[in-house]
Design a protein around this motif. Structure first.
Motif, mmCIF file in Angstrom:
data_model
loop_
_atom_site.group_PDB
_atom_site.id
_atom_site.type_symbol
_atom_site.label_atom_id
_atom_site.label_comp_id
_atom_site.label_asym_id
_atom_site.label_seq_id
_atom_site.Cartn_x
_atom_site.Cartn_y
_atom_site.Cartn_z
ATOM 1 N N GLU A 59 0.826 -1.212 0.000
ATOM 2 C CA GLU A 59 0.000 0.000 0.000
ATOM 3 C C GLU A 59 0.854 1.253 0.000
ATOM 4 O O GLU A 59 0.544 2.229 -0.700
ATOM 5 C CB GLU A 59 -0.948 -0.010 1.200
ATOM 6 N N TYR A 60 1.945 1.268 0.778
ATOM 7 C CA TYR A 60 2.842 2.425 0.795
ATOM 8 C C TYR A 60 3.451 2.648 -0.587
ATOM 9 O O TYR A 60 3.580 3.797 -1.050
ATOM 10 C CB TYR A 60 3.950 2.234 1.820
ATOM 11 N N LEU A 61 3.834 1.556 -1.260
ATOM 12 C CA LEU A 61 4.412 1.663 -2.591
ATOM 13 C C LEU A 61 3.378 2.207 -3.583
ATOM 14 O O LEU A 61 3.689 3.083 -4.407
ATOM 15 C CB LEU A 61 4.916 0.302 -3.052
ATOM 16 N N HIS A 62 2.151 1.726 -3.472
ATOM 17 C CA HIS A 62 1.075 2.224 -4.342
ATOM 18 C C HIS A 62 0.847 3.716 -4.108
ATOM 19 O O HIS A 62 0.692 4.495 -5.056
ATOM 20 C CB HIS A 62 -0.207 1.438 -4.084
ATOM 21 N N ASP A 63 0.824 4.132 -2.834
ATOM 22 C CA ASP A 63 0.610 5.545 -2.503
ATOM 23 C C ASP A 63 1.725 6.410 -3.069
ATOM 24 O O ASP A 63 1.480 7.505 -3.596
ATOM 25 C CB ASP A 63 0.523 5.734 -0.984
ATOM 26 N N TYR A 64 2.962 5.926 -2.954
ATOM 27 C CA TYR A 64 4.111 6.679 -3.467
ATOM 28 C C TYR A 64 4.002 6.860 -4.982
ATOM 29 O O TYR A 64 4.134 7.982 -5.497
ATOM 30 C CB TYR A 64 5.411 5.951 -3.105
#
Length: 389
Positions: free
Chosen positions: A288-293
């Motif tokens: 999820e953090y990677l998607h948000d970035y």
């Protein structure tokens, strides 16, 4: 020190008294009108300067002494600089907070010194406030009631139809919240506090949770969490806000603007707590953090950059995703056990003295250098994470 009297309904009527020295202006919400302005009981003439922001400047001849400002106004939802600042005093609910400039400010709110005083207040930022509701709503505040007066810093007031319930951590104030939700909040706070004590011993007590409607923006002040009902039902958001209470190191004002040591670190701890409490696996949270970035970088067409650049480029929001990913990369590089040792040492060493990126790296073993190079000093990781999409 500031003495503030508020009389609240669908209109705000207020008086502020402050001892000043060589002062010739203050800022106030652009929707407010100055009724009277006195210094040592002598009425002053003043001029108004409208700015492009949500405040106006009140100018007068330079004075020293007890300044008394009587003012009033109505908030109509148009005087906020941010999407979540949409207060209308005609609504059943509204918030008075520093973003609305609802009390006179003797530093321009767009000045860097204004933020410094919010983060590191001194006696000039202290308030004693008396609040009177002129209708049947009630008011809840982050300030502590002492001898019948509300006292503290960054005075924030929530106006609505509130109930209060005592809990092991303090009090929860809500307008409409089911008991099972309150019980869930208590359990998450207890379990998060227990897990975070592995890094630094701290108890969540004498704390207030004030539940606010959706869309007003959750935020945390010392000993007080303002969170939406949706946030109360979102374990990850609640955990994130709880961690802000005790588990962020102190950092210099410039470093603070990078948001790494508050939001990046808090996102990393959230990743760990959610995994430990079986709320969401580390793999899912990292994804999820990677998607948000990637979403931020492509949506806003931001060039890849290292964490060292976030403050200068005013892109601290990237610390929520990329900052957390950097910490996850550090954990993978040195192992979870060493990572916990480093972060525990970090929180203990930099509770009262300020940390920066060099001091942070010095806490890590040598094998972490490659991660600091790629995430903090150059854009290697920032580019790689986008190319792998």
């Amino acid at each position: 020190m500031n003495q503030l009297w508020l009389r609240l309904s669908n209109k705000i009527k207020a008086t502020l008294i402050r001892n000043v020295k060589d002062t010739d202006y203050f800022a106030i919400n652009k929707s407010f009108q100055i009724i009277h302005l006195f210094c040592d009981d002598k009425e002053l003439c003043f001029q108004e300067e409208i700015t492009d922001s949500n405040f106006k400047l009140i100018h007068f001849d330079k004075v020293s002494g007890n300044l008394k400002i009587e003012y009033e106004g109505i908030l109509d939802g148009t005087s906020g600089n941010y999407p979540y600042v949409k207060e209308k005093t005609s609504d059943d609910f509204y918030i008075l907070r520093h973003e609305t400039i609802y009390y006179p400010c003797f530093i321009r709110p767009d000045d860097e010194a204004y933020v410094h005083h919010l983060l590191e207040p001194d006696d000039s930022d202290r308030f004693e406030a008396c609040v009177e509701m002129e209708d049947d709503r009630c008011v809840v505040s982050n300030l502590k009631e002492i001898d019948g007066c509300l006292k503290g810093f960054n005075p924030t007031f929530v106006i609505g139809n509130y109930h209060q319930q005592e809990t092991f951590f303090g009090s929860i104030f809500y307008e409409d919240l089911k008991q099972e939700v309150i019980q869930k909040v208590e359990k998450i706070i207890y379990d998060t506090n227990d897990f975070m004590n592995h890094y630094k011993k701290a108890a969540i007590q004498d704390h207030k949770i004030i539940v606010i409607p959706e869309g007003y923006g959750s935020f945390v002040l010392p000993n007080t969490m303002f969170i939406t009902e949706e946030g109360c039902n979102d374990a990850r958001q609640l955990i994130h806000e709880i961690i802000h209470i005790h588990w962020n190191p102190l950092c210099e004002k410039h470093i603070q603007r990078a948001r790494f040591f508050d939001e990046g670190l808090t996102q990393y701890f959230t990743y760990r707590v959610c995994d430990a409490l079986h709320i969401q696996s580390k793999k899912e949270t990292e994804k999820e953090y990677l998607h948000d970035y990637r979403n931020i970088m492509t949506t806003y067409e931001v060039p890849p950059m290292p964490i060292d650049s976030f403050a200068d480029e005013e892109l601290g929001a990237l610390s929520y995703s990329f900052g957390a990913l950097a910490l996850i990369a550090l954990e993978k590089q040195i192992g979870e056990e060493k990572m916990d040792e480093v972060l525990s040492r970090c929180l203990k060493l930099y509770e009262k003295q300020a940390i920066d990126f060099d001091k942070f790296e010095a806490l890590f073993p040598n094998e972490a250098k490659i991660v600091f190079d790629e995430y903090f000093r150059d854009e290697t990781a920032a580019k790689r994470l986008l190319e792998d999409a």
